[in-house]
Enzyme design. Sequence first.
Site, PDB file in Angstrom:
ATOM      1  CE  LYS A 143       8.182  -4.497  30.538  1.00 43.78           C
ATOM      2  NZ  LYS A 143       8.502  -5.696  29.773  1.00 43.78           N
TER       3      LYS A 143
ATOM      4  CD  GLU B 298      19.263   6.018  26.692  1.00 44.91           C
ATOM      5  OE1 GLU B 298      18.625   5.589  27.686  1.00 44.91           O
ATOM      6  OE2 GLU B 298      20.143   5.354  26.114  1.00 44.91           O
TER       7      GLU B 298
ATOM      8  N   GLY C  86       8.980  -4.673  25.699  1.00 41.63           N
ATOM      9  CA  GLY C  86       9.026  -3.325  25.126  1.00 41.63           C
ATOM     10  C   GLY C  86       8.796  -3.328  23.623  1.00 41.63           C
ATOM     11  NE  ARG C  87      12.606  -8.087  21.667  1.00 39.33           N
ATOM     12  CZ  ARG C  87      13.130  -8.236  22.880  1.00 39.33           C
ATOM     13  NH1 ARG C  87      13.348  -7.157  23.632  1.00 39.33           N
ATOM     14  NH2 ARG C  87      13.422  -9.421  23.359  1.00 39.33           N
TER      15      ARG C  87
ATOM     16  CD  GLU D  64      15.781  -4.769  22.616  1.00 41.72           C
ATOM     17  OE1 GLU D  64      16.575  -3.815  22.711  1.00 41.72           O
ATOM     18  OE2 GLU D  64      14.582  -4.669  22.944  1.00 41.72           O
TER      19      GLU D  64
ATOM     20  CG  HIS E 205      17.560   5.072  -8.044  1.00 41.15           C
ATOM     21  ND1 HIS E 205      17.954   5.185  -9.352  1.00 41.15           N
ATOM     22  CD2 HIS E 205      16.226   4.803  -8.082  1.00 41.15           C
ATOM     23  CE1 HIS E 205      16.909   5.026 -10.154  1.00 41.15           C
ATOM     24  NE2 HIS E 205      15.847   4.788  -9.402  1.00 41.15           N
TER      25      HIS E 205
ATOM     26  CE  LYS F  63      19.186  -0.341  28.742  1.00 42.35           C
ATOM     27  NZ  LYS F  63      17.979  -0.901  29.316  1.00 42.35           N
TER      28      LYS F  63
END
Length: 550
Positions: free
Chosen positions: A211, A217, A273-274, A359, A390, A514
Amino acid sequence: MNADGRTRLNQTPEWTALAGHREELADTGLREFFAADPGRGAGYTLQVGDLYIDYSKHLVTDETLRLLRELAAATDVFGLRDAMFRGEKINTTENRAVLHTALRAARDAVIEVDGENVVPGVHAVLDKMADFADRVRSGAWTGHTGKRIKNVVNIGIGGSDLGPAMAYEVLRSYTDRDLTVRFVSNVDGADLHEATRDLDAAETLFVIASKTFTTIETITNATSAREWLLGELKAGQEAVAQHFVALSTNAEKVADFGIDTANMFEFWDWVGGRYSYDSAIGLALMIAIGPNRFREMLAGFRLVDEHFRSAPAESNVPLLLGLLGVWYGNFHDAQSHAVLPYSHYLSRFTAYLQQLDMESNGKYVGRDGQEVDWQTGPVVWGTPGTNGQHAYYQLIHQGTKLIPADFIGFAEPVAELSDGLKAQHDLLMANFFAQTQALAFGKTPDEVRAEGVPEELVAHKTFKGNHPTTTILARELTPSVLGQLIALYEHKVFVQGAVWNIDSFDQWGVELGKVLAKRVEPALTEGARVPGLDESSKALVAKYRELRGR
Ligand code: F6P
């Protein structure tokens, strides 16, 4: 009193009434609820689109639900909902509208931000994506050497990764199986290495999803991908245009990176973003499943948007699910919420929801700037159900924590399975129904004794039950059903943020890490002194450098 003049949430009469009601119900559980109302199993259900929602196995009565709806009314959840749909700037700390719902609006809808209808722009980008996706899928779009694109690598992180990566897995049986589609997010070079090591660069398209186009990263991985591509092709910068496209709101940074802005797919600052995988961020997904399936998915989102917007409180599913979370988080001290899909294809679903929920609602400061003194967002976790059975279900059944859970299942296995594999589906779903039953009703000591269990083991084999679950059942897992599920969770998260009086659409909590990472890096590489580095971190940096032989 809140700084905005509203009564503090936990001092409202609605909150106090719920707290009192919780005490009244302290000794009543699901066995009693069902004994008192045998029709509860069929009655405590709702339908939205293709989703059948069973909430009968919750620690609630009609009165609980009525009191929860009163809390929603007192906190004006529907008022904030309407403001969101109208395009008002309800993300107040960033002064932005919150309009992911516009991403799936019908072509003729009108939704204005600052006096401008944003819907034509949304459809222009969708059309551009469809045209591009078709060209890649048909082979009309080729790489620099003229070879057909066979591999698509999406590079992004957070909301620019989790959504398309999750949806690609969910809809795998709808994808073009001749295409290899991979998702790289981690700045650990191993991620890009593993994603590209067996690919022919001449057949590979990189989709750079960011965005902001400043996320370290993503930009680092994109830069390395460009080096890899040019190295493999033994080509110059001119090869980039056929192998790199960008999904972003930031044309300037995209151009700086060397990507032709004609190959940029735009979205807008009113998309978080999410909340973005149904925007241009979904391009890799659209290439994989094709534009028609993508549009079916958008229609699924839209269906639940319309439901959330217009269904009365009594039958509004996102409202109900949001309020149930409030009930457990604020009145039962539940700290977490499990999402347990009984579908292999939903293996990344909970990871996606973690960002969406945590977030959005992982905040201790209210919209008024004051610290809240009530619990906000839960820890969201889970993996596909039978595997979890399990592993960690033991703790859900007999641990000391209350863990409300969503069970998501489908009546039909996906169409492309062989008949033999389809036959396994009943066993999968038998586990699904057995687990929600066991969690709800448990097993009493008398029932255990009646099985002849020796007295010293009775306590160990007793299940207290009263572990609440929501069952979400659909006939089959289609693109539309996926859209419906995601919109359902988006709006559930919205409801909770509205009740808790927090801004669900900012994410200041990820900033500090960050900033510090940027400051610490030179200490690792060059041994530079980092002003303000604490003693513990200084020692760790020194140890790291020693281990690396620096
Ligand atoms: O680190 C948080 C975050 O800002 C997320 O909200 C976002 O989804 C992610 O980083 C990626 O951001 P971008 O799409 O700008 O690269």
